[in-house]
Design a protein around this motif. Structure first.
Motif, mmCIF file in Angstrom:
data_model
loop_
_atom_site.group_PDB
_atom_site.id
_atom_site.type_symbol
_atom_site.label_atom_id
_atom_site.label_comp_id
_atom_site.label_asym_id
_atom_site.label_seq_id
_atom_site.Cartn_x
_atom_site.Cartn_y
_atom_site.Cartn_z
ATOM 1 N N SER A 109 2.791 18.275 3.768
ATOM 2 C CA SER A 109 1.622 18.124 2.896
ATOM 3 C C SER A 109 1.850 18.818 1.561
ATOM 4 O O SER A 109 1.194 18.480 0.566
ATOM 5 C CB SER A 109 0.376 18.698 3.576
ATOM 6 N N GLY A 120 2.896 16.203 -0.682
ATOM 7 C CA GLY A 120 2.025 15.030 -0.784
ATOM 8 C C GLY A 120 2.033 14.094 0.402
ATOM 9 O O GLY A 120 1.474 13.006 0.337
ATOM 10 N N GLU A 139 -1.044 9.900 4.684
ATOM 11 C CA GLU A 139 -1.480 9.686 3.314
ATOM 12 C C GLU A 139 -0.388 10.176 2.368
ATOM 13 O O GLU A 139 0.210 11.230 2.595
ATOM 14 C CB GLU A 139 -2.775 10.449 3.060
ATOM 15 N N ASP A 196 0.288 11.236 -1.494
ATOM 16 C CA ASP A 196 -0.296 11.606 -2.774
ATOM 17 C C ASP A 196 0.814 11.553 -3.822
ATOM 18 O O ASP A 196 1.626 12.484 -3.936
ATOM 19 C CB ASP A 196 -0.891 13.009 -2.682
ATOM 20 N N GLU A 220 0.801 11.732 -7.086
ATOM 21 C CA GLU A 220 0.753 12.751 -8.143
ATOM 22 C C GLU A 220 1.276 14.091 -7.638
ATOM 23 O O GLU A 220 2.037 14.777 -8.327
ATOM 24 C CB GLU A 220 -0.683 12.897 -8.651
ATOM 25 N N LYS A 221 0.877 14.453 -6.438
ATOM 26 C CA LYS A 221 1.339 15.716 -5.860
ATOM 27 C C LYS A 221 2.835 15.679 -5.605
ATOM 28 O O LYS A 221 3.555 16.667 -5.824
ATOM 29 C CB LYS A 221 0.581 15.996 -4.562
#
Length: 442
Positions: free
Chosen positions: A317, A320, A330, A332, A334-335
């Motif tokens: 996580s 992302g 999921e 992310d 951008e992350k």
């Protein structure tokens, strides 16, 4: 084909009666056919899932290799110079000045009506001479002889009006190595365009100025993994920039997550239990093909764990990749991009590790020899074949039973016919007896 014996004597619908009896006898076979249909539907569903998991295994295996992240993109400050990257590229910047473009050689003869000599000689850039003897002095034969020689030189007859024709000789390749000469005794020739290499200059104007040539307008590996194609001469330096392709790396990581979620969606949809109402208003509950299937559940859990477990004590996580409340993943973007910019080596190592674990879990499920899903498919197919043989045996058994019933009912009708005939005879005999007269005395 059954006998038609309906109501010959008895008046009964014996065909319907037999069909009903056979239908009762066929109940076990009907149930077996239902099992076959269900097994085939389940097998097809597992095969579809297995195909998806196998594709994921291939993609994850590729993503687990360090070379897969050797992704760079090149840009040029001029539209007249294009740059592309290949394996082995590395980040860097360099300026080039294009001095000239590569070109092929073109040589033409003077005006001719026929070739004045019996032969002609073509000599390449290494000094190797080839003597050609055309079929005749016809210019068409000369052209054919040159084109058939396979020397990398083409000949064309060009009409030049009242002066007749000229023969044009052209090298098929560009570069100085494609230069040639034409000689044929009395035939005059003129070089219209000379063969030349393309040329670029690095660090122009400095003490380190370096000129590089290429037989084509493409310079291969000008920098490691960088190919440059020039389309025009430049008076000023053109800047070529090679940078890591973070967008492509992000797309690869996102694609891995997307592939996992696609599989999870199929499993979830096929595991769902739905409730509907039949024509009588009664609720009917239908379980999905994968509902309660421990093998499918294990495949999903193994894939999810492979993608979400920590790498070197750090949760995915952080870059992302995270688990949602619904049990999916999921991504992310951008992350991920921010993490990649901050620690590219660490992020790429994490994605490689996750990809390797996913590849192992997917291969364990889908391996064509001993994958768990493969074994399930093989087992189901074997059961379907066995049930198919049982159904065929039932067909034979039911056919024999029908024949037996038809014989029984045919015999019954025949016996009834005999009894009816006897009854009719007796009735006729009784009716033929004389009337008995009974009198009284006076």
């Amino acid at each position: 084909m059954g006998l038609s014996i309906d109501g010959l004597i008895s008046g009964q619908d014996t065909t319907t009666l037999i069909n009903n009896l056979i239908a009762v006898e066929a109940i076990p076979q009907t149930l077996l056919k239902g099992k076959v249909t269900a097994a085939q539907a389940y097998t097809t569903a597992v095969q579809g899932l297995n195909t998806q998991v196998a594709a994921l295994a291939d993609a994850a295996t590729k993503a687990s290799k360090p070379a897969s992240y050797d992704l760079y993109t090149a840009t040029s400050s001029s539209g007249q110079v294009t740059a592309t990257t290949s394996t082995g590229a590395a980040a860097g910047v360099i300026d080039v000045t294009v001095g000239r473009l590569a070109q092929n050689q073109v040589t033409v003869t003077g005006p001719l009506s026929a070739w004045p000599d019996a032969t002609l000689t073509l000599t390449d850039a290494t000094g190797k001479a080839t003597v050609l003897t055309p079929a005749s002095t016809s210019l068409d034969d000369v052209v054919s002889a040159v084109n058939a020689a396979g020397l990398g030189i083409t000949a064309t007859k060009v009409a030049v009006g009242a002066d007749g024709f000229r023969v044009q000789f052209s090298s098929t390749a560009t570069g100085s190595a494609a230069a040639f000469t034409v000689s044929g005794g009395t035939v005059p020739t003129t070089q219209v365009k000379g063969a030349q290499d393309a040329q670029v200059t690095l660090w122009a104007g400095s003490a380190a100025e370096q000129t590089i040539t290429s037989g084509t307008n493409t310079f291969t590996n000008l920098l490691p993994g960088l190919d440059v194609t020039v389309n025009a001469v430049s008076a000023t330096p053109v800047t070529l920039t090679v940078t890591r392709d973070d967008a492509a790396i992000s797309k690869m990581a996102g694609g891995l997550v997307s592939g996992l979620n696609d599989i999870f969606a199929v499993i979830t949809n096929r595991s769902a239990v739905s409730t509907t109402t039949d024509s009588t208003g009664k609720s009917v509950t239908t379980a999905g093909l994968f509902a309660g299937d421990s093998t499918i559940r294990t495949v999903k859990q193994n894939l999810l764990s492979a993608a979400s477990m920590p790498v070197d004590g750090r949760s995915p996580s952080e870059i992302g990749i995270s688990i949602t409340k619904s049990g999916t993943l999921e991504f992310d973007a951008e992350k991920f991009a921010a993490a990649l910019a901050k620690d590219p080596a660490g992020v790429m190592k994490t994605v490689q590790e996750i990809s390797g674990r996913v590849a192992t879990a997917a291969a364990t499920a889908s391996d064509k020899y001993d994958g768990t899903l493969t074994a399930t498919i093989t087992s189901q197919q074997s059961q379907v074949r066995t049930m198919g043989l049982e159904i065929s045996d039932w067909d034979l058994r039911l056919t024999a039973k029908r024949s037996s019933l038809e014989r029984v009912y045919t015999a019954m009708e025949s016996r009834l016919g005999e009894l009816k005939a006897q009854s009719s005879w007796l009735t006729s005999q009784i009716n033929s007896l004389p009337d008995t007269y009974t009198g009284s005395s006076s």
